[in-house]
Design a protein around this motif. Structure first.
Motif, PDB file in Angstrom:
ATOM      1  N   ALA A 258      38.385  49.354  38.836  1.00 15.68           N
ATOM      2  CA  ALA A 258      38.593  48.171  39.670  1.00 15.68           C
ATOM      3  C   ALA A 258      39.377  48.552  40.918  1.00 15.68           C
ATOM      4  CB  ALA A 258      39.275  47.061  38.866  1.00 15.68           C
ATOM      5  N   CYS A 259      40.440  47.815  41.231  1.00 19.02           N
ATOM      6  CA  CYS A 259      41.080  47.936  42.542  1.00 19.02           C
ATOM      7  C   CYS A 259      42.054  49.107  42.657  1.00 19.02           C
ATOM      8  CB  CYS A 259      41.788  46.628  42.871  1.00 19.02           C
ATOM      9  SG  CYS A 259      40.694  45.202  42.702  1.00 19.02           S
ATOM     10  N   SER A 260      42.231  49.878  41.602  1.00 17.24           N
ATOM     11  CA  SER A 260      43.047  51.094  41.696  1.00 17.24           C
ATOM     12  C   SER A 260      42.190  52.338  41.895  1.00 17.24           C
ATOM     13  CB  SER A 260      43.901  51.259  40.434  1.00 17.24           C
ATOM     14  OG  SER A 260      43.085  51.396  39.287  1.00 17.24           O
ATOM     15  N   SER A 261      40.879  52.193  41.916  1.00 18.08           N
ATOM     16  CA  SER A 261      39.954  53.338  41.925  1.00 18.08           C
ATOM     17  C   SER A 261      40.228  54.312  43.064  1.00 18.08           C
ATOM     18  CB  SER A 261      38.508  52.840  42.029  1.00 18.08           C
ATOM     19  OG  SER A 261      38.202  51.896  41.044  1.00 18.08           O
ATOM     20  N   GLY A 262      40.338  53.799  44.294  1.00 16.35           N
ATOM     21  CA  GLY A 262      40.468  54.647  45.465  1.00 16.35           C
ATOM     22  C   GLY A 262      41.802  55.344  45.588  1.00 16.35           C
ATOM     23  N   ALA A 263      42.785  54.952  44.770  1.00 14.34           N
ATOM     24  CA  ALA A 263      44.071  55.646  44.733  1.00 14.34           C
ATOM     25  C   ALA A 263      44.111  56.667  43.608  1.00 14.34           C
ATOM     26  CB  ALA A 263      45.211  54.644  44.572  1.00 14.34           C
TER      27      ALA A 263
ATOM     28  N   PHE B 151      42.219  45.247  37.809  1.00 17.77           N
ATOM     29  CA  PHE B 151      41.977  44.442  36.609  1.00 17.77           C
ATOM     30  C   PHE B 151      42.210  45.297  35.367  1.00 17.77           C
ATOM     31  CE2 PHE B 151      38.882  40.859  38.114  1.00 17.77           C
ATOM     32  CZ  PHE B 151      39.915  40.309  38.855  1.00 17.77           C
ATOM     33  N   GLY B 152      42.631  44.646  34.309  1.00 20.40           N
ATOM     34  CA  GLY B 152      42.861  45.345  33.053  1.00 20.40           C
ATOM     35  C   GLY B 152      44.186  46.085  33.011  1.00 20.40           C
ATOM     36  N   GLY B 153      44.998  45.943  34.075  1.00 21.11           N
ATOM     37  CA  GLY B 153      46.298  46.600  34.096  1.00 21.11           C
ATOM     38  C   GLY B 153      46.237  48.079  34.397  1.00 21.11           C
ATOM     39  N   THR B 154      45.217  48.519  35.135  1.00 18.89           N
ATOM     40  CA  THR B 154      45.147  49.921  35.537  1.00 18.89           C
ATOM     41  C   THR B 154      45.786  50.060  36.911  1.00 18.89           C
ATOM     42  OG1 THR B 154      43.658  51.732  36.121  1.00 18.89           O
ATOM     43  CG2 THR B 154      42.751  49.528  36.275  1.00 18.89           C
ATOM     44  N   ASN B 155      46.868  50.826  36.996  1.00 16.30           N
ATOM     45  CA  ASN B 155      47.724  50.835  38.171  1.00 16.30           C
ATOM     46  C   ASN B 155      47.903  52.242  38.716  1.00 16.30           C
ATOM     47  OD1 ASN B 155      48.543  47.963  37.648  1.00 16.30           O
ATOM     48  ND2 ASN B 155      49.502  48.910  35.857  1.00 16.30           N
TER      49      ASN B 155
ATOM     50  N   GLN C 227      56.051  50.686  36.328  1.00 14.66           N
ATOM     51  CA  GLN C 227      55.908  51.998  35.682  1.00 14.66           C
ATOM     52  C   GLN C 227      55.166  52.977  36.595  1.00 14.66           C
ATOM     53  OE1 GLN C 227      53.789  51.833  31.962  1.00 14.66           O
ATOM     54  NE2 GLN C 227      54.263  53.942  31.424  1.00 14.66           N
ATOM     55  N   ALA C 228      54.119  52.512  37.269  1.00 15.65           N
ATOM     56  CA  ALA C 228      53.363  53.391  38.175  1.00 15.65           C
ATOM     57  C   ALA C 228      54.218  53.818  39.357  1.00 15.65           C
ATOM     58  CB  ALA C 228      52.096  52.681  38.658  1.00 15.65           C
ATOM     59  N   MET C 229      54.970  52.893  39.933  1.00 16.92           N
ATOM     60  CA  MET C 229      55.831  53.234  41.060  1.00 16.92           C
ATOM     61  C   MET C 229      56.911  54.224  40.645  1.00 16.92           C
ATOM     62  SD  MET C 229      56.248  49.688  43.258  1.00 16.92           S
ATOM     63  CE  MET C 229      56.615  48.601  41.872  1.00 16.92           C
ATOM     64  N   ALA C 230      57.511  54.000  39.478  1.00 16.24           N
ATOM     65  CA  ALA C 230      58.539  54.927  38.991  1.00 16.24           C
ATOM     66  C   ALA C 230      57.950  56.307  38.730  1.00 16.24           C
ATOM     67  CB  ALA C 230      59.178  54.367  37.722  1.00 16.24           C
ATOM     68  N   ALA C 231      56.720  56.340  38.231  1.00 13.73           N
ATOM     69  CA  ALA C 231      56.074  57.620  37.934  1.00 13.73           C
ATOM     70  C   ALA C 231      55.790  58.405  39.204  1.00 13.73           C
ATOM     71  CB  ALA C 231      54.772  57.387  37.156  1.00 13.73           C
ATOM     72  N   THR C 232      55.382  57.726  40.265  1.00 13.60           N
ATOM     73  CA  THR C 232      55.101  58.468  41.499  1.00 13.60           C
ATOM     74  C   THR C 232      56.382  58.951  42.164  1.00 13.60           C
ATOM     75  OG1 THR C 232      53.712  58.490  43.473  1.00 13.60           O
ATOM     76  CG2 THR C 232      55.015  56.529  43.147  1.00 13.60           C
ATOM     77  N   LEU C 233      57.469  58.185  42.046  1.00 16.27           N
ATOM     78  CA  LEU C 233      58.754  58.655  42.554  1.00 16.27           C
ATOM     79  C   LEU C 233      59.205  59.898  41.793  1.00 16.27           C
ATOM     80  CD1 LEU C 233      60.689  55.301  43.053  1.00 16.27           C
ATOM     81  CD2 LEU C 233      59.761  56.775  44.831  1.00 16.27           C
ATOM     82  N   ALA C 234      59.040  59.875  40.474  1.00 13.38           N
ATOM     83  CA  ALA C 234      59.418  61.032  39.665  1.00 13.38           C
ATOM     84  C   ALA C 234      58.563  62.240  40.020  1.00 13.38           C
ATOM     85  CB  ALA C 234      59.277  60.692  38.182  1.00 13.38           C
TER      86      ALA C 234
ATOM     87  N   HIS D 237      47.596  44.447  29.971  1.00 16.31           N
ATOM     88  CA  HIS D 237      48.158  43.134  29.645  1.00 16.31           C
ATOM     89  C   HIS D 237      47.073  42.078  29.460  1.00 16.31           C
ATOM     90  CE1 HIS D 237      50.694  39.572  29.812  1.00 16.31           C
ATOM     91  NE2 HIS D 237      49.942  39.121  30.810  1.00 16.31           N
ATOM     92  N   HIS D 238      46.066  42.091  30.342  1.00 16.28           N
ATOM     93  CA  HIS D 238      45.032  41.056  30.324  1.00 16.28           C
ATOM     94  C   HIS D 238      43.839  41.590  31.091  1.00 16.28           C
ATOM     95  CE1 HIS D 238      43.021  37.274  31.595  1.00 16.28           C
ATOM     96  NE2 HIS D 238      43.492  36.785  30.464  1.00 16.28           N
ATOM     97  N   MET D 239      42.651  41.064  30.795  1.00 14.94           N
ATOM     98  CA  MET D 239      41.457  41.569  31.457  1.00 14.94           C
ATOM     99  C   MET D 239      41.510  41.373  32.974  1.00 14.94           C
ATOM    100  SD  MET D 239      37.444  40.735  30.674  1.00 14.94           S
ATOM    101  CE  MET D 239      37.509  41.525  29.072  1.00 14.94           C
ATOM    102  N   SER D 240      42.092  40.293  33.459  1.00 17.77           N
ATOM    103  CA  SER D 240      42.084  40.052  34.896  1.00 17.77           C
ATOM    104  C   SER D 240      43.442  39.666  35.481  1.00 17.77           C
ATOM    105  CB  SER D 240      41.059  38.956  35.251  1.00 17.77           C
ATOM    106  OG  SER D 240      41.380  37.748  34.589  1.00 17.77           O
ATOM    107  N   SER D 241      44.395  39.288  34.658  1.00 11.65           N
ATOM    108  CA  SER D 241      45.700  38.854  35.170  1.00 11.65           C
ATOM    109  C   SER D 241      46.735  39.959  35.017  1.00 11.65           C
ATOM    110  CB  SER D 241      46.188  37.608  34.413  1.00 11.65           C
ATOM    111  OG  SER D 241      45.305  36.530  34.603  1.00 11.65           O
ATOM    112  N   PRO D 242      47.616  40.137  36.002  1.00  9.40           N
ATOM    113  CA  PRO D 242      48.650  41.162  35.890  1.00  9.40           C
ATOM    114  C   PRO D 242      49.751  40.740  34.929  1.00  9.40           C
ATOM    115  CG  PRO D 242      49.003  39.875  37.872  1.00  9.40           C
ATOM    116  CD  PRO D 242      47.706  39.388  37.284  1.00  9.40           C
ATOM    117  N   HIS D 243      50.488  41.695  34.421  1.00 10.85           N
ATOM    118  CA  HIS D 243      51.679  41.389  33.635  1.00 10.85           C
ATOM    119  C   HIS D 243      52.606  40.536  34.498  1.00 10.85           C
ATOM    120  CE1 HIS D 243      55.530  41.921  31.608  1.00 10.85           C
ATOM    121  NE2 HIS D 243      54.865  42.345  30.547  1.00 10.85           N
TER     122      HIS D 243
END
Length: 406
Positions: free
Chosen positions: A170-175, A393-397, A279-286, A265-271
């Motif tokens: 979904a919307c994280s694909s290009g990153a 979607f689906g919480g893929t970040n 978690q994704a932002m913290a991981a990229t900082l690390a 968290h959900h098929m279309s809604s974010p946590h």
């Protein structure tokens, strides 16, 4: 980078990059529109869609950009958009030069898309045999609708023999493809990679988001107190990733780190608290060996839906407080879905090279319930490090950190 922190990954050089969207084809019109705070969104008049009250970000000239004759079997709107994008800013020549340097087997292709060439299938269904229902003989699923067809086209175009894959998260694909390429280069399997994303307008996307009641009847207003939903766009964005050379100009752009998460968290809604986003932002900082206060600007995912912006805002505030400047550029480009991560990485690179932070086009009154420092207008404060968010979607970040070399 602080002396008590060490990067977990080796930085890579964005030796060339380009982007084409409703702002224009190539870097010059993109930068000019961002500098002017100009949106490319317009009332929807795409294809046969005349009954949706929404605005879209359509790329001009895609249907008038045929593929080279040798690649006729790949012909579809998505691959035509890819071809248009590859011809901008000397990117085509840069890829061919990289192949000459590294060899065909040492260059990879990692691209993101959500719907690939599904419009080709939609159009084919209109021409089904009246008696049997069979699709027309000239329809080729493998090289058009198939998600891999995007990477397959680019790989065939350049005669690349290295690994190739398409992320369709979904919307994280290009990153996420930046992270994939970084891992491939780190393991020594390849020396360079074409990364980015291409997503084109289609009926499935427009009517699908309409059925979810997520389309805005006006140009989208990310992080606005009165936001009413998203505006769908399309784009082709590419970067060429290579090892950092011994000598670099000060304004060269580096990929410092990438971080991924999947909160499911959900098929279309974010946590609601943006747990996976944080978690994704913290991981990229690390990965980059950076502390939160070393980020100067955050390019928000910022789709302008009430729940997405609120959740992302909470995640950003929890990690950065209200110190870091941030905005969403989707008010200018629309939400380009599987291409968004690539497009916004290029926008981040432009901000780094040209010394400004883009304001959020169309946003009138930043939502006071979201405790972030949201930029409504451009600021000429030059960032040294930019974090760019892409959440699907689906919480893929996925979050990326890019920085200036000097």
């Amino acid at each position: 980078m602080r002396p008590d922190r060490r990067p977990a990954v080796i930085p890579l050089h964005l030796s060339h990059f380009t982007a084409s969207s409703c702002l224009g084809a190539g870097l010059d019109p993109t930068l000019a529109a961002l500098r002017a705070g100009r949106s490319g969104l317009a009332p929807c008049r795409f294809e046969t869609v005349h009954d949706l009250d929404t605005h879209i970000g359509e790329v001009a000239g895609v249907d008038e950009t045929p593929l080279p004759a040798d690649f006729a079997e790949h012909d579809c709107r998505n691959n035509r958009l890819a071809w248009l994008g590859l011809q901008q800013d000397g990117f085509d020549a840069a890829v061919r030069a990289a192949i000459a340097r590294h060899g065909r087997r040492r260059v990879g292709v990692f691209l993101g898309t959500s719907t690939a060439g599904i419009l080709q299938t939609e159009q084919a269904y209109r021409r089904r045999d009246a008696a049997s229902g069979a699709l027309p003989a000239d329809f080729v699923y493998r090289t058009t609708h198939n998600t891999y067809s995007l990477a397959g086209f680019v790989r065939a175009l350049y005669g690349i023999e290295g690994p190739a894959a398409v992320a369709s998260t979904a919307c994280s694909s290009g990153a996420k493809v930046f992270a994939s390429a970084q891992r491939m280069i780190a393991t020594g399997l390849i020396d360079a990679a074409i990364v980015g994303g291409v997503d084109s307008l289609c009926l499935t996307t427009l009517y699908g988001f309409n059925s979810l009641e997520l389309l805005s009847p006006e140009p989208c207003r990310p992080f606005d107190a009165g936001r009413r939903g998203l505006s769908i766009g399309e784009a082709a964005a590419f970067a060429l990733l290579e090892a950092v050379p011994a000598s670099l100009d000060a304004d060269a752009v580096l990929l410092l780190g990438a971080g991924e998460s999947s909160d499911a968290h959900h098929m279309s809604s974010p946590h609601p608290e943006g747990a996976g986003a944080r978690q994704a932002m913290a991981a990229t900082l690390a990965a980059a060996g950076l502390a939160p206060d070393q980020i100067d600007y955050v390019n928000l995912h910022g789709t302008a839906t009430p729940s997405n912006d609120a959740a992302e805002g909470r995640a950003v505030a929890a990690l950065f407080g209200d110190r870091v400047a941030c905005s969403s550029t989707k008010g200018a480009t629309g939400h380009t879905l599987g291409a968004a991560g690539g497009l916004e990485a290029v926008i981040a690179a432009l901000a780094l090279q040209h010394g400004f932070m883009p304001g959020g086009v169309n946003t009138r009154t930043p939502d006071p319930a979201i405790p972030v420092r949201y930029l409504r207008t451009n600021t000429d404060v030059a960032p040294r490090r930019v974090l760019s968010n892409s959440f699907g979607f689906g919480g893929t970040n996925c979050s990326l950190v890019l920085g200036r070399a000097g």
